[in-house]
Design a protein around this motif. Structure first.
Motif, PDB file in Angstrom:
ATOM      1  N   MET A   1      44.176  48.695  31.608  1.00 12.89           N
ATOM      2  CA  MET A   1      45.335  48.832  32.509  1.00 12.89           C
ATOM      3  C   MET A   1      45.798  47.456  32.957  1.00 12.89           C
ATOM      4  O   MET A   1      45.003  46.652  33.440  1.00 12.89           O
ATOM      5  N   TYR A   2      47.084  47.213  32.794  1.00 10.47           N
ATOM      6  CA  TYR A   2      47.672  45.932  33.211  1.00 10.47           C
ATOM      7  C   TYR A   2      48.737  46.202  34.274  1.00 10.47           C
ATOM      8  O   TYR A   2      49.569  47.094  34.100  1.00 10.47           O
ATOM      9  N   VAL A   3      48.693  45.451  35.352  1.00  8.70           N
ATOM     10  CA  VAL A   3      49.719  45.586  36.398  1.00  8.70           C
ATOM     11  C   VAL A   3      50.284  44.200  36.699  1.00  8.70           C
ATOM     12  O   VAL A   3      49.521  43.236  36.865  1.00  8.70           O
ATOM     13  N   CYS A   4      51.606  44.109  36.732  1.00  6.89           N
ATOM     14  CA  CYS A   4      52.230  42.818  37.042  1.00  6.89           C
ATOM     15  C   CYS A   4      51.891  42.414  38.468  1.00  6.89           C
ATOM     16  O   CYS A   4      52.094  43.187  39.411  1.00  6.89           O
ATOM     17  N   GLY A   5      51.391  41.225  38.613  1.00  2.93           N
ATOM     18  CA  GLY A   5      50.965  40.727  39.926  1.00  2.93           C
ATOM     19  C   GLY A   5      52.096  40.024  40.665  1.00  2.93           C
ATOM     20  O   GLY A   5      53.254  40.067  40.235  1.00  2.93           O
TER      21      GLY A   5
ATOM     22  N   GLY B   1      56.227  45.834  51.110  1.00  5.60           N
ATOM     23  CA  GLY B   1      56.695  46.482  49.879  1.00  5.60           C
ATOM     24  C   GLY B   1      55.786  46.120  48.707  1.00  5.60           C
ATOM     25  O   GLY B   1      55.361  46.983  47.933  1.00  5.60           O
ATOM     26  N   ASN B   2      55.475  44.842  48.583  1.00  3.80           N
ATOM     27  CA  ASN B   2      54.549  44.412  47.524  1.00  3.80           C
ATOM     28  C   ASN B   2      53.219  45.137  47.687  1.00  3.80           C
ATOM     29  O   ASN B   2      52.649  45.638  46.716  1.00  3.80           O
ATOM     30  N   VAL B   3      52.745  45.195  48.937  1.00  2.00           N
ATOM     31  CA  VAL B   3      51.446  45.828  49.192  1.00  2.00           C
ATOM     32  C   VAL B   3      51.483  47.289  48.745  1.00  2.00           C
ATOM     33  O   VAL B   3      50.540  47.797  48.150  1.00  2.00           O
ATOM     34  N   ARG B   4      52.608  47.954  49.006  1.00  5.80           N
ATOM     35  CA  ARG B   4      52.692  49.365  48.613  1.00  5.80           C
ATOM     36  C   ARG B   4      52.473  49.521  47.103  1.00  5.80           C
ATOM     37  O   ARG B   4      51.714  50.376  46.662  1.00  5.80           O
ATOM     38  N   THR B   5      53.159  48.681  46.314  1.00 10.13           N
ATOM     39  CA  THR B   5      53.015  48.795  44.857  1.00 10.13           C
ATOM     40  C   THR B   5      51.569  48.542  44.431  1.00 10.13           C
ATOM     41  O   THR B   5      50.991  49.311  43.662  1.00 10.13           O
ATOM     42  N   PHE B   6      50.965  47.481  44.959  1.00 16.49           N
ATOM     43  CA  PHE B   6      49.586  47.185  44.542  1.00 16.49           C
ATOM     44  C   PHE B   6      48.620  48.257  45.034  1.00 16.49           C
ATOM     45  O   PHE B   6      47.642  48.576  44.353  1.00 16.49           O
TER      46      PHE B   6
ATOM     47  N   ARG C   1      45.315  42.194  36.421  1.00 19.28           N
ATOM     48  CA  ARG C   1      46.511  41.976  37.253  1.00 19.28           C
ATOM     49  C   ARG C   1      46.721  40.469  37.363  1.00 19.28           C
ATOM     50  O   ARG C   1      45.849  39.744  37.820  1.00 19.28           O
ATOM     51  N   ASN C   2      47.883  40.024  36.928  1.00 22.84           N
ATOM     52  CA  ASN C   2      48.098  38.575  36.819  1.00 22.84           C
ATOM     53  C   ASN C   2      48.629  37.963  38.114  1.00 22.84           C
ATOM     54  O   ASN C   2      49.043  38.654  39.033  1.00 22.84           O
TER      55      ASN C   2
ATOM     56  N   PRO D   1      39.397  44.406  43.953  1.00 21.88           N
ATOM     57  CA  PRO D   1      39.896  43.337  43.081  1.00 21.88           C
ATOM     58  C   PRO D   1      39.985  43.821  41.631  1.00 21.88           C
ATOM     59  O   PRO D   1      39.206  44.688  41.233  1.00 21.88           O
ATOM     60  N   PRO D   2      40.932  43.293  40.859  1.00 22.32           N
ATOM     61  CA  PRO D   2      40.990  43.703  39.452  1.00 22.32           C
ATOM     62  C   PRO D   2      39.813  43.119  38.670  1.00 22.32           C
ATOM     63  O   PRO D   2      39.105  42.247  39.173  1.00 22.32           O
ATOM     64  N   SER D   3      39.627  43.588  37.439  1.00 28.33           N
ATOM     65  CA  SER D   3      38.527  43.062  36.618  1.00 28.33           C
ATOM     66  C   SER D   3      38.815  41.625  36.204  1.00 28.33           C
ATOM     67  O   SER D   3      37.918  40.797  36.111  1.00 28.33           O
ATOM     68  N   ILE D   4      40.080  41.343  35.915  1.00 26.87           N
ATOM     69  CA  ILE D   4      40.478  39.980  35.519  1.00 26.87           C
ATOM     70  C   ILE D   4      41.798  39.689  36.230  1.00 26.87           C
ATOM     71  O   ILE D   4      42.671  40.560  36.305  1.00 26.87           O
ATOM     72  N   GLU D   5      41.928  38.468  36.750  1.00 26.40           N
ATOM     73  CA  GLU D   5      43.183  38.088  37.417  1.00 26.40           C
ATOM     74  C   GLU D   5      43.680  36.771  36.826  1.00 26.40           C
ATOM     75  O   GLU D   5      43.506  35.692  37.409  1.00 26.40           O
ATOM     76  N   PRO D   6      44.286  36.827  35.647  1.00 24.64           N
ATOM     77  CA  PRO D   6      44.682  35.594  34.970  1.00 24.64           C
ATOM     78  C   PRO D   6      45.971  35.006  35.536  1.00 24.64           C
ATOM     79  O   PRO D   6      46.813  35.730  36.066  1.00 24.64           O
ATOM     80  N   THR D   7      46.100  33.691  35.406  1.00 26.51           N
ATOM     81  CA  THR D   7      47.327  33.035  35.883  1.00 26.51           C
ATOM     82  C   THR D   7      48.174  32.587  34.690  1.00 26.51           C
ATOM     83  O   THR D   7      47.643  32.257  33.620  1.00 26.51           O
TER      84      THR D   7
END
Ligand code: AMP
Ligand code: ZN
Length: 492
Positions: free
Chosen positions: A31-35, A45-50, A71-72, A123-129
């Motif tokens: 699962m990928y979610v745009c950070g 609003g951002n918090v709601r989506t996450f 989640r990046n 926290p997500p499994s991976i949080e790449p930048t």
């Protein structure tokens, strides 16, 4: 595994239908979610989506899936006007505040983590930048050029939407036709390096004064916003993965461009299920950083906002969010928070009494049926408001059990308590950490009220130096006393 006993239906924005969810590999989900774009504090609003995707992540794990959740952090490439012109949001903030771009990134990444932690998001499994994956992004861009779907122009690289649309369908996610988009678009003014208005930047040549820049085969520059998500999702989840999410406003152009880049790279769709969380509005308008129409999560916790009559705890806020389905628009208001607080307290008070209930010889309540209803709600595209209505039915059960108007055998009572705990704590995320937070808040409020009583007493005894001392010392701690007709209140 629980998931074997459940048919999970997920609304897929690609088909605009609820579909039965089947992962690519049994038991595993990518699962990928745009950070966030880390150029300012996250708003509610951002918090709601996450939080919506946190609930989804929690439920998938609850069903027994092994989920790799990526989640990046967008720390370069997101331009002010969301299209291909204008300044980079982070570079602009750095220029205005005279900071290094990476100082801006660090400051707001820390804020993002702090807020999400307070609201009990896992926290997500991976949080790449994005800046940590420039080499990989250059590789993806080169591949798309080699495949014939991108062109170099004046040191920048653009995705050739018209060429892509000959072989695939640009607009399949947002359900738009390229012909309609083309007829509605403005003419290029001759300054642009693009062949067509719909083409989007994958690499931008940097002006000499631009701070965020990397060498590439085409120019010293920086990647376009859409490229990072294609690159990092495929790197960590593979060229085809299960779920991609984000806020509704990302469907076009961001996610449409991700699909196009994915297909242009590999020849097949990158994602099976596209999920979009709906927006949080304030005064009927989208909450947004750029317009100033927003409320910050910290303002909710402190109550320091003209929009609020008081402070609210993080779990109450989370409860409010969970009362609306993730695909419905939700309007934020103080009244809604007050109502959520009542509901949340009722649920929690009832849960506290559950361990004190005595078991009976027979069960007069149908726990199996209640369990099935709770799961049916969550399996129907994560319908948390319906789940919560069933949890309140459970509160009704607890009241009957307390009155001895109903009874449950030990096995049924255990099952009932376990289900309650699973749904309230694990799935909805109204977690244990919150209880500590809440009890501390209650203790603080009680202490302030005690000091107010002592101040009243001091004033009644004309001991004004003591009463002033109490008021001033509290003010030093940012706790402000307000004397009114109905006594003294406080703000902190
Ligand atoms: P951004 O930092 O602007 O890239 O946004 C981060 C995430 O928050 C994205 O998934 C956006 O779609 C989402 N988002 C932005 N504004 C809102 C809003 N008012 N309500 C819900 N989600 C939002
Ligand atoms: Zn993205």
């Amino acid at each position: 595994m629980i998931y074997k006993d459940h048919t999970l239906k997920i609304y897929n924005s690609l088909s605009n239908k609820k579909e039965t969810f089947t992962p690519i590999e049994e038991g595993y989900i990518g699962m990928y979610v745009c950070g966030p774009t880390v150029y300012s504090n996250v708003h509610l609003g951002n918090v709601r989506t996450f939080m919506s995707f946190d609930m989804i992540y929690r439920y998938l794990q609850h069903l027994g899936y092994k989920v790799r959740y990526v989640r990046n952090i967008t720390d370069v490439g997101h331009l002010v006007d969301d299209l291909d012109e204008g300044e980079d949001k982070i570079a602009k903030k750095a220029r205005l505040e005279k900071l290094e771009p990476m100082e801006v990134v660090q400051r707001y990444t820390l804020d993002f983590h702090d807020i999400l932690n307070k609201f009990n998001l896992l926290p997500p499994s991976i949080e790449p930048t994005a800046t940590g994956h420039i080499i990989e992004q250059i590789g993806v861009i080169q591949k798309i050029i080699d495949n014939g779907y991108a062109y170099v122009s004046n040191g920048s690289v653009y995705f050739d939407v018209a060429k892509y649309n000959e072989d695939y369908e640009y607009g399949e996610l947002s359900h738009r036709k390229l012909e309609d988009m083309a007829s509605n678009s403005r003419q290029l003014d001759g300054q642009s390096d693009k062949r067509n208005e719909q083409d989007f930047a994958m690499w931008k040549r940097a002006d000499p004064e631009h701070l965020m820049r990397w060498p590439s085969p085409w120019s010293d520059g920086f990647p376009g916003w859409h490229t990072e998500c294609t690159t990092m999702s495929s790197k960590y989840l593979g060229k085809k993965f299960d779920i991609h999410g984000g806020g509704m406003d990302l469907k076009f152009p961001h996610h449409e461009c991700e699909i196009a880049q994915g297909k242009a790279c590999t020849g097949h769709a990158p994602v099976n299920y596209w999920l979009h969380a709906n927006l949080l509005t304030l005064n009927g308008k989208k909450m947004a950083k750029s317009s100033g129409n927003n409320i910050l999560p910290g303002e909710i916790l402190s109550g320091k906002s003209p929009l609020l009559s008081k402070a609210y705890s993080a779990p109450v806020t989370r409860f409010l969010m969970m009362q609306t389905h993730y695909r419905s628009i939700m309007d934020f208001s103080d009244e809604a928070m007050l109502a959520a607080e009542k509901g949340y307290n009722r649920l929690m008070k009832s849960l506290e009494t559950l361990p004190k209930i005595e078991t009976g010889k027979v069960s007069t309540l149908d726990i199996a049926e209640w369990r099935a209803k709770c799961y049916a709600a969550m399996n129907d595209d994560f319908n948390t408001p319906i789940l919560i209505s069933h949890l309140f039915e459970g509160v009704g059960f607890i009241n009957l059990l307390k009155d001895k108007s109903a009874s449950l055998t030990a096995a049924d009572l255990d099952l009932f308590a376990k289900l309650f705990s699973d749904f309230v704590y694990d799935v909805l995320g109204l977690g244990v950490a919150f209880e500590i937070y809440d009890s501390r808040t209650e203790k603080l409020k009680g202490t302030i009220n005690l000091l107010i009583e002592m101040r009243d007493l001091a004033r009644a005894n004309r001991n004004y130096s003591l009463s002033d001392q109490i008021r001033d010392r509290l003010a030093m701690l940012d706790i402000l006393l307000k004397d009114g007709e109905n006594g003294t209140t406080f703000d902190y």
